[in-house]
Enzyme design. Structure first.
Site, PDB file in Angstrom:
ATOM      1  CG  LEU A 142      -2.137   0.909   1.224  1.00 49.35           C
ATOM      2  CD1 LEU A 142      -3.082   0.560   0.076  1.00 49.35           C
ATOM      3  CD2 LEU A 142      -2.874   0.833   2.557  1.00 49.35           C
ATOM      4  CD  GLU A 143       4.329  -0.105   1.962  1.00 50.93           C
ATOM      5  OE1 GLU A 143       4.407  -0.650   3.069  1.00 50.93           O
ATOM      6  OE2 GLU A 143       3.924  -0.696   0.936  1.00 50.93           O
ATOM      7  CB  ILE A 144       2.286   3.093  -4.479  1.00 49.79           C
ATOM      8  CG1 ILE A 144       2.624   3.989  -5.674  1.00 49.79           C
ATOM      9  CG2 ILE A 144       0.895   2.500  -4.616  1.00 49.79           C
ATOM     10  CD1 ILE A 144       4.065   4.330  -5.797  1.00 49.79           C
TER      11      ILE A 144
END
Length: 268
Positions: A142-144
């Site tokens: 999910l970091e993007i």
């Protein structure tokens, strides 16, 4: 072990649980510290032959606690490195060690994953040797979404598990996948309707084998798969530090919470 992580040992199997159910086991600084300390304690306990790693409540781990993330970023900007600084003798920072401790652990670790495993939560699951997930579990790199990159050993783990091209797709898009798809692409070992029960059964089977042979096998298999982890982990920290607080990273966060498409600027 602490309020953030609980440990119960029975017949050679350590039942380790993230214990912040009201926050879907979201990660804050005390949780990072508790995970790293738990790994150290289990590594020193010869009576433990296998570990089941899970989360209390409705989720395995929903990722980084956003309020905690903001506080940690402020401390880092002020010159404090409570999570990104490296302890003497380690190739990891604290955030990475909360994940890497499970790979370093002499005993096999089985993650029992349900509900959500997002961002840092997915990276914790990837630190385990095996992952048993519920078919309807939601998982994402999910970091993007926040204009960031996986920085808790996830880049190395993804390549090992799913191959370079799938790792890039998941990282570049942040798309949500189910436990069933995770098993199909190799991100999960297999699915089970009750992941904790299945993981515990497998841990008991492993605990019934020679602990010397099991530990030797884990060392050999890890050695065969790992290549220059120290350099990879250092690059994770460097890339994340370069992204944090930039205009595009701040815009990613604002756009998400304002429920609008982000307006990014092109790189100079």
């Amino acid at each position: 072990m602490t309020e953030r992580v609980t440990v119960k040992v029975h017949e050679g199997v350590a039942d380790v649980r993230l214990n912040r159910p009201d926050k879907l086991n979201a990660l804050d600084l005390p949780t990072f510290e508790a995970l790293a300390a738990t790994g150290d304690a289990l590594a020193a306990d010869p009576s433990v032959r296998a570990v089941v790693l899970s989360g209390e409540g409705r989720a395995f781990c929903a990722g980084l606690d956003f309020a905690a993330f903001a506080a940690m970023a402020e401390r880092e900007a002020a010159g404090s490195s409570d999570i990104t600084g490296r302890a003497p003798g380690r190739i990891t920072n604290l955030g990475q060690q909360a994940v890497h401790t499970w790979r370093e652990l002499p005993q096999p670790v089985i993650a029992a994953v349900h509900g959500h495993a997002l961002g840092g939560g997915l990276q914790i699951a990837m630190g385990a040797d095996l992952r048993i997930v519920a078919p309807d579990t939601k998982l994402s790199v999910l970091e993007i979404r926040w204009g960031l990159v996986p920085d808790m050993t996830g880049t190395a783990a993804l390549i090992r598990l799913v191959g370079e091209d799938v790792a890039k797709e998941l990282t570049f898009t942040g798309r949500m996948i189910t436990g069933a798809e995770a098993a199909r692409i190799g991100l999960a070992t297999r699915t089970a309707d009750d992941p904790h029960a299945a993981a515990t059964e497998l841990a008991r089977e492993i605990a019934g084998n020679s602990p010397d042979a099991v530990r030797a096998a884990k060392r050999l298999l890890n050695r065969a798969a790992d290549d220059d982890l120290a350099g990879q982990f250092s690059e994770e920290s460097r890339e994340l530090g370069a992204l944090r607080g930039t205009p595009n990273q701040a815009e990613a966060v604002r756009a998400y919470f304002e429920k609008r498409p982000p307006a990014f600027t092109d790189p100079a």
